[in-house]
Design an enzyme around this catalytic site. Sequence first.
Site, PDB file in Angstrom:
ATOM      1  N   SER A  69      17.181 -24.014 -15.776  1.00  0.00           N
ATOM      2  CA  SER A  69      18.513 -25.258 -15.664  1.00  0.00           C
ATOM      3  C   SER A  69      19.035 -25.391 -14.202  1.00  0.00           C
ATOM      4  O   SER A  69      18.622 -24.169 -13.455  1.00  0.00           O
ATOM      5  CB  SER A  69      19.608 -24.966 -16.648  1.00  0.00           C
ATOM      6  OG  SER A  69      20.764 -25.634 -16.226  1.00  0.00           O
ATOM      7  N   TYR A  86      25.372 -18.305 -19.796  1.00  0.00           N
ATOM      8  CA  TYR A  86      24.421 -19.431 -19.915  1.00  0.00           C
ATOM      9  C   TYR A  86      23.800 -19.574 -18.410  1.00  0.00           C
ATOM     10  O   TYR A  86      22.502 -19.283 -18.309  1.00  0.00           O
ATOM     11  CB  TYR A  86      24.572 -20.620 -20.465  1.00  0.00           C
ATOM     12  CG  TYR A  86      23.762 -21.792 -20.389  1.00  0.00           C
ATOM     13  CD1 TYR A  86      22.928 -21.662 -21.464  1.00  0.00           C
ATOM     14  CD2 TYR A  86      23.584 -22.817 -19.342  1.00  0.00           C
ATOM     15  CE1 TYR A  86      21.723 -22.963 -21.248  1.00  0.00           C
ATOM     16  CE2 TYR A  86      22.805 -23.746 -19.403  1.00  0.00           C
ATOM     17  CZ  TYR A  86      21.786 -23.805 -20.364  1.00  0.00           C
ATOM     18  OH  TYR A  86      20.856 -24.512 -20.308  1.00  0.00           O
TER      19      TYR A  86
END
Length: 279
Positions: A170, A183
């Site tokens: 990401s 995350y």
Amino acid sequence: MLKVGLRLGGCAQAWCSVRMASAGVTRQKPLANKVALVTASTDGIGFAISRRLAQDGAHVVISSRKQKNVDRAVATLKGEGLSVTGTVCHVGKAEDRKQLVAMAVNLHGGIDILVSNAAVNPFFGNLMDVTEDVWDKTLDINVKATALMTKEVVPEMEKRGGGSVVIVSSVAAFTPFHGLGPYNVSKTALLGLTKNLALELAPKNIRVNCLAPGLIKTNFSSMFWMDKTKEENAKNFMQIERIGKPEECAGIVSFMCSEDASYITGETVVVGGGTPSRL
């Protein structure tokens, strides 16, 4: 003048054909008869990647934690005339990882491509408030399971003379999202995992690359775009001032798995509309 025009027109057509050929436009199915596994692939980015790999000629085995989601996705893609099958797979479970690999081998004789897309985000808040359970779950699924899934497919790729692994990270690996500390950290770890796997697996002719999507319109990211104010704030970080679509991630993955990328390994490609993306 007419003859000259015709000659020029013919030259233009010939040059156009050469350009198309050099760009690969005339080639069909760059992944013909390749066998691909895609985890967490019944919706969002994983689903778009699965569709594109199949459109480009691959036999794709999709997976998800819920049978109903697998059934729905398989039915949709088969309805488009694509070679797609699927099975339930919780990537955090060793038996599920083995079953996913076995299904691909039994159906298609081997594995050429792995796209590791599964991820969780069980927490929103301050990093100092994260519990040990949250850390364990996030790192187990987002990082450890990716490494173990890769370990599971490597022997099958070796039998085929090589393969390609794409790990989905990401843009949060570079520019952390507020409130998503574990995350973010897990996605940064995947950049390092990509580099290490690429180094170790290169002698086996297995390439390992990484996709780092920015803000893409999926259910997983809905907290950032369902609210109009949040969506507008998010756009301020992008040079292309809109939220991406899952399909805009799929083509680059197909490229990374194809022979066009045969000299690329250990790299991370950011698909983030110009979101800042440097460590």
